[in-house]
Design an enzyme around this catalytic site. Structure first.
Site, PDB file in Angstrom:
ATOM      1  N   GLY A 160     -56.741  -4.965  -6.317  1.00 54.71           N
ATOM      2  CA  GLY A 160     -56.184  -4.538  -5.038  1.00 54.71           C
ATOM      3  C   GLY A 160     -55.713  -3.097  -5.099  1.00 54.71           C
ATOM      4  N   THR A 180     -39.888  -5.445   4.969  1.00 57.76           N
ATOM      5  CA  THR A 180     -41.120  -6.103   4.545  1.00 57.76           C
ATOM      6  C   THR A 180     -42.239  -5.791   5.535  1.00 57.76           C
ATOM      7  OG1 THR A 180     -42.034  -8.207   3.773  1.00 57.76           O
ATOM      8  CG2 THR A 180     -40.494  -8.342   5.608  1.00 57.76           C
ATOM      9  N   SER A 183     -39.185 -15.748   5.726  1.00 60.70           N
ATOM     10  CA  SER A 183     -38.564 -14.985   4.632  1.00 60.70           C
ATOM     11  C   SER A 183     -37.531 -15.805   3.862  1.00 60.70           C
ATOM     12  CB  SER A 183     -37.882 -13.729   5.188  1.00 60.70           C
ATOM     13  OG  SER A 183     -37.209 -13.065   4.133  1.00 60.70           O
ATOM     14  N   MET A 197     -49.700 -12.357  -6.957  1.00 56.53           N
ATOM     15  CA  MET A 197     -48.501 -11.912  -6.221  1.00 56.53           C
ATOM     16  C   MET A 197     -48.150 -12.826  -5.049  1.00 56.53           C
ATOM     17  SD  MET A 197     -48.175  -7.862  -5.994  1.00 56.53           S
ATOM     18  CE  MET A 197     -48.326  -6.809  -7.417  1.00 56.53           C
ATOM     19  N   LYS A 221     -43.025  -1.067   5.548  1.00 56.52           N
ATOM     20  CA  LYS A 221     -42.592  -0.362   4.336  1.00 56.52           C
ATOM     21  C   LYS A 221     -42.923   1.143   4.362  1.00 56.52           C
ATOM     22  CE  LYS A 221     -42.771  -4.375   1.263  1.00 56.52           C
ATOM     23  NZ  LYS A 221     -43.294  -4.946   0.018  1.00 56.52           N
TER      24      LYS A 221
END
Ligand code: NDP
Length: 279
Positions: free
Chosen positions: A130, A65, A15, A224, A69
């Protein structure tokens, strides 16, 4: 007392959020700490409770994350409208026993498109690839930007159709366009000005069965996934599209969370440059 924040996920070692928030805090002169916490898949709620109860300064918030979520959505005692629409929460705020759930992913994408890539979704034909959590989180923010068209295409066509139907009924929202849901096989001959890849295909470098026609002249293609050149990026570039990756979205969703927590909007350009210069 220093206010405490964290990001919780599994895995979490990769992260960039602690670094991004440390840069935001330094830039804005905010006194806060921000740590990454690795949590087992069945330990999310317990980890949040432990973080709130831990000694030190007051716990003020957490980013959430993969894969938590949806669980964060259920844990929140109050949710913002954009979190409700997304069905997922990536930003929690703690205040006197209340846990407020928010979702800043869509705002992050829209800001990255408009401010960093010079691509205003208004008046564009958008193809969203998606139908998972990331796609769901950006549909309402994209619709609110007034595109002329929003088509959701997914490997599993029914999921795209279900999502499109759900976002066709938005009581109280000033949205002019109803999204359409379809499969990749039905995109032949169709053209779009903005193609956003919200699938996780890029993580395994799988090639999406996309006809080249989807990339209209002067198309912007947005991946993304970040930190790697995916098959989608290669295909889009070969078709003449201008290509962006998800690093800007990551920084912008973090800036939106920082604003939610601190009431101060950090400058994202220097942070984005720092991450690009030293990944
Ligand atoms: P989900 O697991 O919820 O959804 C995955 C989606 O990808 C589904 O629509 C799935 O289709 C599709 N998919 C997976 N593999 C393939 C493949 N080989 N070919 C075609 N379609 C495929 O993941 P998320 O929605 O949470 O995340 C999607 C991506 O977005 C991730 O790579 C994540 O890293 C990225 N992301 C980036 C952010 C940023 O800030 N830059 C923020 C959030 C996410 P199906 O329904 O058929 O299974």
């Amino acid at each position: 007392m220093t206010d405490r924040y964290c990001v919780i996920g599994n895995p979490i070692g990769h992260s960039k959020s602690p670094r991004i928030h440390a840069l935001f805090a330094k830039q804005t002169g905010q006194d806060l700490s921000y740590e990454a916490i690795l949590v087992p898949s069945d330990g999310f709620a317990e980890a949040i409770r432990a973080f709130i109860a831990a000694k030190g300064g007051p716990a003020r918030g957490a980013n959430v994350t993969v894969p938590f979520k949806e669980e964060a959505f259920r844990l929140a005692t109050r949710r913002t409208a954009r979190a409700e629409a997304a069905g997922a929460v990536n930003t929690l705020s703690f205040d006197a026993g209340t846990i407020v759930g928010d979702n800043t992913d869509g705002a992050g994408l829209v800001r990255d498109l408009k401010h960093n890539l010079g691509c205003d979704p208004a008046g564009r034909r958008i193809l969203l690839l998606g139908a998972g959590g990331a796609a769901r989180g950006v549909i309402l923010p994209l619709l609110l930007e007034n595109p002329t068209e929003l088509v959701i295409a997914n490997r599993t066509e029914e999921t795209a159709a279900r999502l499109a139907l759900e976002f066709s009924r938005l009581p109280g929202c000033a949205v002019a366009v109803k999204p359409d849901g379809t499969g990749f096989g039905r995109l032949a001959g169709r053209a779009f000005d903005l193609v956003i890849n919200a699938t996780s295909a890029g993580l395994s470098n799988a090639v999406l069965p996309l006809p080249t026609s989807v990339f209209a002249p002067r198309c912007v293609a947005y991946e993304m996934v970040y930190g790697r050149e995916t098959a989608f990026m290669v295909q889009a570039r070969d078709a003449g599209a201008r290509v962006g990756d998800g690093l800007g979205m990551l920084v912008e969703q973090a800036a939106e969370a920082f604003f939610v927590w601190r009431g101060v909007r950090p400058q994202t350009a220097p942070v984005l440059s720092a991450l690009k210069g030293n990944p």
